[in-house]
Design an enzyme around this catalytic site. Structure first.
Site, PDB file in Angstrom:
ATOM      1  N   ARG A 185      -1.840   5.888  -9.196  1.00 20.55           N
ATOM      2  CA  ARG A 185      -1.074   5.360  -7.597  1.00 20.55           C
ATOM      3  C   ARG A 185       0.151   5.254  -8.071  1.00 20.55           C
ATOM      4  O   ARG A 185       1.064   5.814  -6.891  1.00 20.55           O
ATOM      5  CB  ARG A 185      -1.994   4.559  -6.770  1.00 20.55           C
ATOM      6  CG  ARG A 185      -1.624   4.087  -5.008  1.00 20.55           C
ATOM      7  CD  ARG A 185      -2.336   3.424  -4.540  1.00 20.55           C
ATOM      8  NE  ARG A 185      -1.691   2.697  -3.815  1.00 20.55           N
ATOM      9  CZ  ARG A 185      -1.810   3.583  -2.542  1.00 20.55           C
ATOM     10  NH1 ARG A 185      -2.078   4.626  -1.851  1.00 20.55           N
ATOM     11  NH2 ARG A 185      -1.307   2.757  -1.404  1.00 20.55           N
ATOM     12  N   HIS A 222       1.128   2.578   3.346  1.00 25.20           N
ATOM     13  CA  HIS A 222       1.851   1.369   3.434  1.00 25.20           C
ATOM     14  C   HIS A 222       2.054   1.479   4.897  1.00 25.20           C
ATOM     15  O   HIS A 222       2.787   1.541   5.697  1.00 25.20           O
ATOM     16  CB  HIS A 222       3.471   1.131   2.477  1.00 25.20           C
ATOM     17  CG  HIS A 222       2.162   1.632   1.690  1.00 25.20           C
ATOM     18  ND1 HIS A 222       3.196   1.443   0.370  1.00 25.20           N
ATOM     19  CD2 HIS A 222       1.248   0.964   0.581  1.00 25.20           C
ATOM     20  CE1 HIS A 222       3.176   1.456  -0.985  1.00 25.20           C
ATOM     21  NE2 HIS A 222       2.410   1.123  -0.638  1.00 25.20           N
ATOM     22  N   TYR A 227       9.454   1.880  -5.283  1.00 24.80           N
ATOM     23  CA  TYR A 227       9.381   2.345  -6.160  1.00 24.80           C
ATOM     24  C   TYR A 227      11.083   2.948  -5.984  1.00 24.80           C
ATOM     25  O   TYR A 227      10.789   4.053  -6.974  1.00 24.80           O
ATOM     26  CB  TYR A 227       8.390   3.459  -5.636  1.00 24.80           C
ATOM     27  CG  TYR A 227       6.752   3.169  -5.266  1.00 24.80           C
ATOM     28  CD1 TYR A 227       6.324   2.869  -7.282  1.00 24.80           C
ATOM     29  CD2 TYR A 227       6.461   3.535  -4.266  1.00 24.80           C
ATOM     30  CE1 TYR A 227       5.214   2.621  -7.005  1.00 24.80           C
ATOM     31  CE2 TYR A 227       5.366   2.427  -4.114  1.00 24.80           C
ATOM     32  CZ  TYR A 227       4.080   2.376  -5.766  1.00 24.80           C
ATOM     33  OH  TYR A 227       2.842   1.891  -5.633  1.00 24.80           O
ATOM     34  N   ARG A 280      -5.879   4.923  -3.645  1.00 23.52           N
ATOM     35  CA  ARG A 280      -6.369   3.558  -3.843  1.00 23.52           C
ATOM     36  C   ARG A 280      -8.256   3.940  -4.957  1.00 23.52           C
ATOM     37  O   ARG A 280      -8.476   4.769  -4.440  1.00 23.52           O
ATOM     38  CB  ARG A 280      -6.397   2.250  -3.031  1.00 23.52           C
ATOM     39  CG  ARG A 280      -5.098   2.266  -2.475  1.00 23.52           C
ATOM     40  CD  ARG A 280      -5.539   0.855  -1.191  1.00 23.52           C
ATOM     41  NE  ARG A 280      -4.607   0.233  -0.517  1.00 23.52           N
ATOM     42  CZ  ARG A 280      -3.954   1.186   0.830  1.00 23.52           C
ATOM     43  NH1 ARG A 280      -4.881   1.961   1.137  1.00 23.52           N
ATOM     44  NH2 ARG A 280      -2.891   0.737   1.542  1.00 23.52           N
ATOM     45  N   HIS A 338      -4.961   1.951 -10.364  1.00 25.43           N
ATOM     46  CA  HIS A 338      -3.380   2.101  -9.813  1.00 25.43           C
ATOM     47  C   HIS A 338      -2.628   2.659 -10.589  1.00 25.43           C
ATOM     48  O   HIS A 338      -1.896   3.000  -9.276  1.00 25.43           O
ATOM     49  CB  HIS A 338      -3.894   0.545  -9.713  1.00 25.43           C
ATOM     50  CG  HIS A 338      -3.625   0.029  -8.016  1.00 25.43           C
ATOM     51  ND1 HIS A 338      -4.029   0.645  -6.567  1.00 25.43           N
ATOM     52  CD2 HIS A 338      -1.826  -0.433  -7.847  1.00 25.43           C
ATOM     53  CE1 HIS A 338      -3.545  -0.007  -5.197  1.00 25.43           C
ATOM     54  NE2 HIS A 338      -1.792  -0.135  -5.998  1.00 25.43           N
ATOM     55  N   LYS A 361      -7.231   0.646   4.376  1.00 31.46           N
ATOM     56  CA  LYS A 361      -7.132  -0.930   4.071  1.00 31.46           C
ATOM     57  C   LYS A 361      -6.839  -1.084   5.597  1.00 31.46           C
ATOM     58  O   LYS A 361      -6.734  -0.273   6.545  1.00 31.46           O
ATOM     59  CB  LYS A 361      -5.839  -0.916   3.804  1.00 31.46           C
ATOM     60  CG  LYS A 361      -5.980  -1.632   2.589  1.00 31.46           C
ATOM     61  CD  LYS A 361      -4.921  -2.577   1.578  1.00 31.46           C
ATOM     62  CE  LYS A 361      -4.859  -2.695   0.223  1.00 31.46           C
ATOM     63  NZ  LYS A 361      -3.406  -3.749   0.002  1.00 31.46           N
TER      64      LYS A 361
END
Length: 311
Positions: A258, A281, A290, A158, A255, A182
């Site tokens: 990514r 994730h 994806y 990110r 992004h 995150k």
């Protein structure tokens, strides 16, 4: 900064300080929740400063707030993140209404982005090569810029993870970087030889020649010319410039690199769980988007590996 701009920013700081007290004393929110709300309003203030909008919070109109939403969308923020920021802005203006600072809420007509899962924009490997080759290595900061784009694509970071990447978390000999993602969750991500090459080149040349490095940035890998950390906006603008030089017509953000990292791994046969770990994730469902990008790959995988496919 002009005196006028300084006074406007002081008004913003006062309003944000009052908002923080309101969240703490009247809403009794946790420290984590309060900081999330303050960050959301801080992004609106950052937009006002960047766009040189010399207006106080109560002077902003619905049109200004709509322009802000377009702005954060162009930065590549995901719909979920955009929706959270809009929620924070609405709470801020609700506070201003309650304090009789404003009588009309300009955020009332803001629409949250639809949160349905859509296929992300993806660059082909050839397009990534075009973007990388568009960087003139004779220009100032070219080694840094090449290293940053190489790292975005090599590690699927990110943009916030890129600008906070630390020298103490860079392990070129082992081929890994430690990333703070995150919710302050750490993860180890493999990094390729090309990215390592350009990071090492940048560190040995441009970074080591900076006249001064700010005390808060001594461990940050990528720095600006003043020896301070870079902003998300700067990364976005740099990428926009290189994409234009490469003659690519797609709307590209940090992004996108990514997304491309993840898509190319999945298309190449990488295990979805491994991709999930590298992306950081929480849920495998987030990574599974994806698998929809290349249905030919999925069909080929089924034909080759399913025990009943050749009966």
């Amino acid at each position: 900064m002009s005196i006028k701009s300084y006074l406007y920013q002081m008004d913003w700081n006062s309003s944000i300080k009052g908002f923080r007290a309101y969240l703490l004393l009247e809403k009794s929110l946790s420290g984590h929740s309060i900081e999330a709300y303050i960050r959301d309003v801080g992004k609106l203030l950052e937009f006002v400063i960047i766009k040189k909008i010399d207006l106080t919070p109560e002077q902003l109109t619905g049109d200004h707030l709509t322009d802000f939403i377009y702005f954060i969308n162009d930065l590549g923020l995901e719909p979920k993140s955009q929706a959270r920021i809009i929620s924070g802005i609405r709470a801020f203006y609700k506070y201003l209404i309650m304090e009789d600072i404003i009588t009309t809420d300009p955020s009332a007509l803001l629409e949250s982005p639809k949160l349905q899962r859509t296929l992300p924009d993806v660059l082909s490997y050839e397009e990534i090569e075009l973007i990388l080759s568009s960087i003139d290595m004779s220009e100032p900061h070219s080694h840094r810029n090449r290293a940053m784009l190489e790292t975005l694509y090599a590690c699927g970071l990110r943009v916030s993870e890129l600008i906070t990447l630390r020298l103490s978390n860079y392990f070129p000999e082992e081929g890994f970087v430690k990333v703070l993602g995150k919710n302050n969750k750490e993860r180890l991500v493999p990094i390729g030889e090309s990215a390592i090459k350009y990071i090492n080149l940048y560190i040995k040349t441009e970074r080591s020649l900076l006249p001064v490095i700010h005390k808060d940035a001594t461990d940050i890998v990528f720095l600006n010319r003043r020896g301070k950390g870079l902003t998300r906006v700067m990364i976005f603008l740099l990428i926009k410039n290189f994409v234009a030089k490469a003659g690519i017509q797609k709307s590209i953000s940090p992004h996108t690199f990514r997304h491309s990292f993840a898509t190319h791994l999945v298309e190449g046969g990488a295990d979805l769980r491994a991709v999930q770990e590298m992306l950081g994730h929480e849920s495998i469902l987030t990574t599974e988007i994806y698998t929809h990008v290349d249905r030919h790959y999925l069909r080929d995988t089924m034909v080759r590996f399913h025990p009943l496919s050749n009966r």
